[in-house]
Design an enzyme around this catalytic site. Structure first.
Site, short mmCIF file in Angstrom:
data_model
loop_
_atom_site.label_atom_id
_atom_site.label_comp_id
_atom_site.label_asym_id
_atom_site.label_seq_id
_atom_site.Cartn_x
_atom_site.Cartn_y
_atom_site.Cartn_z
N HIS A 165 0.81 -1.20 0.02
CA HIS A 165 0.09 -0.01 -0.01
C HIS A 165 0.63 1.29 -0.09
O HIS A 165 0.36 2.44 -0.27
CB HIS A 165 -0.92 0.10 1.15
CG HIS A 165 -2.31 0.47 0.92
ND1 HIS A 165 -2.56 1.52 0.14
CD2 HIS A 165 -3.35 0.24 1.47
CE1 HIS A 165 -3.78 1.65 0.02
NE2 HIS A 165 -4.54 0.96 0.90
N ASP A 391 -12.72 -8.08 -17.97
CA ASP A 391 -12.58 -9.39 -18.90
C ASP A 391 -11.16 -9.61 -19.58
O ASP A 391 -10.72 -8.71 -20.38
CB ASP A 391 -13.66 -9.14 -19.95
CG ASP A 391 -14.00 -10.34 -20.79
OD1 ASP A 391 -13.27 -11.28 -20.75
OD2 ASP A 391 -14.99 -10.40 -21.50
#
Length: 450
Positions: A165, A391
């Site tokens: 992070h 996708d």
């Protein structure tokens, strides 16, 4: 790996145009350092199983190499340097193209239906679908910034990841994930995009690199036996339909009764979760409760940054009230408190936080999440992140999930629902609180678990 998950291979994927020339050094800001003791975020998407003709692993690795060429900080390493003159250390991201780790795993006995439980529960087997469990951001020196795990199931594929992070946030990670999926689905032809924009040193007057005590880069001690003997926690998926959200928003705003102070859908949902969980926490009326919300600062500082600039640009803002006030004053009042919290994150406040952080760095105590004791609700991630358009070439995701390392008591991870306008909340709560919550008619009036 346990739980029916078997590791097949582990490899390093480097950017396709890997080069040591022109390396970029990214210094860390106080906003980055404030996350040192947090667990590295873990997220993942569940997909249907591709056709046998789709060479899954080789195509994912090849496209990952191309994506890392664009998002080069994710192929770098976090570096710690010693400052002998004052016995401190500094950290920076070395964009040296060392690469991301790619794990290929199999869970041949696990099906999609095992993951998507009809009651909303999150099965324990899912823990092993995420890489780097137990890893904290402060562990990141010399480790890959990004680790991806692709797990082939009986009738599906799960792509989970963990990233440091200190290097990026959800905006950066989901943008990268989207680019990776587009490259994979197009066979590498969709590389026409503008160069990556780094956040840069967005706060003037702060000297870089920042010197911090060595102790801040070390793991905090584990919780004591007394504090670790709290109730076990469970992970549960809660679903807010578009109508649920609309009704909550209308209810909150009707209680406020002001056209100038409008509570948003997200604020209404967050207020409903906060009040409902604390109502079943068993806390005394006079005790304080905290609400922590991750706020994206890109457009809040002046001059503002690009909406999709790369880097960690979040701040964990906190609202505090008593249990009595939270429960007695209603949904509208709680929504207003969250609205005020978001609105208070101004450029001036950002600068003040950074200045105070640097000035008091020797006396800092960093929040890790593990110290939460049932009185705090933390809202992470965002339903505004687009996750269902990822996708890779064999179909869109079926579901989104968060991993175990980045979860703790009171953590609520938000995703967009698969239906437009809905919100999914992955809640980590004590078992007894969860049982009472799922039997609460007032709570279930605006949420479903199926």
């Amino acid at each position: 790996m346990a739980g029916g998950v078997v590791l097949v291979s582990s490899s390093i994927v480097r950017p396709v145009n890997s080069s040591q020339s022109g390396r970029t050094k990214i210094h860390l800001t106080p906003f980055d350092f404030s996350l040192l003791h947090f667990s590295s975020p873990q997220r993942g998407l569940l997909f249907p199983k591709p056709d046998h003709s789709f060479n899954l692993i080789s195509q994912l690795k090849a496209s990952l190499s191309l994506a890392l060429d664009i998002y080069f900080p994710f192929a770098g390493r976090l570096v710690k340097t010693e400052n002998l003159e004052d016995n401190t250390v500094s950290l920076f991201v070395d964009c040296d193209d060392s690469g991301a780790r790619f794990l290929h795993a199999e869970a041949k006995s696990v099906s999609v239906s095992d993951i998507l439980q009809p009651d909303g529960s999150v099965p324990c087997v899912l823990d092993d679908f995420f890489p780097r469990n137990g890893f904290k951001n402060c562990d990141g020196a010399a480790e890959p910034v990004l680790v991806v795990q692709v797990t082939e199931m009986k009738d599906g594929v799960f792509i989970g990841y963990s990233y440091n992070h200190l290097v990026g946030d959800g905006v950066s990670m989901w943008d990268f994930f989207h680019t990776w999926s587009k490259i994979c689905s197009s066979g590498g032809s969709e590389l026409k995009r503008k160069p990556l924009v780094l956040k840069g040193w967005f706060l003037e007057g702060i000297g870089y690199p920042i010197h911090i005590p060595v102790s801040l880069t070390e793991r905090p001690p584990p919780p004591s036996r007394e504090s670790s003997s709290v109730h076990s926690t469970k992970h549960w998926m809660l679903h807010f339909t578009k109508k649920n959200i609309s009704d909550l928003k209308a209810k909150a705003n009707s209680e406020v009764g002001s056209s100038d102070l409008v509570i948003s859908s997200l604020q209404a949902v967050s207020a409903h979760m906060w009040r409902s969980i604390i109502r079943h926490s068993g806390m005394s009326q006079e005790r304080e409760t905290q609400f922590k919300l991750v706020v994206d600062l890109r457009q809040r500082i002046s001059p503002s940054l690009e909406k999709d600039c790369f880097g960690n640009m979040i701040y964990l803002a906190t609202a505090v009230t008593t249990v009595e006030e939270l429960l007695d004053r209603g949904l509208g009042w709680a929504g207003l408190e969250i609205r005020k919290l978001v609105g208070s994150q101004t450029s001036e406040n950002c600068k003040s936080f950074a200045d105070d952080w640097v000035r008091n760095v020797k006396n800092l105590k960093l929040f890790s999440g593990s110290e939460v004791d049932g009185d705090t609700i933390v809202i992470a991630s965002s339903p505004r992140f687009e996750v269902y358009n990822k996708d890779f070439g064999w179909g869109k995701p079926i579901a989104a999930r968060s991993g175990p390392s980045s979860s703790f008591n009171g953590k609520l991870t938000l995703f967009p629902g698969i239906n437009v306008g809905s919100i999914d909340v992955q809640a980590t709560l004590p078992s007894d609180v969860l049982v009472n919550l799922l039997a609460d008619v007032e709570f279930l009036e605006h949420v479903t678990t199926a």
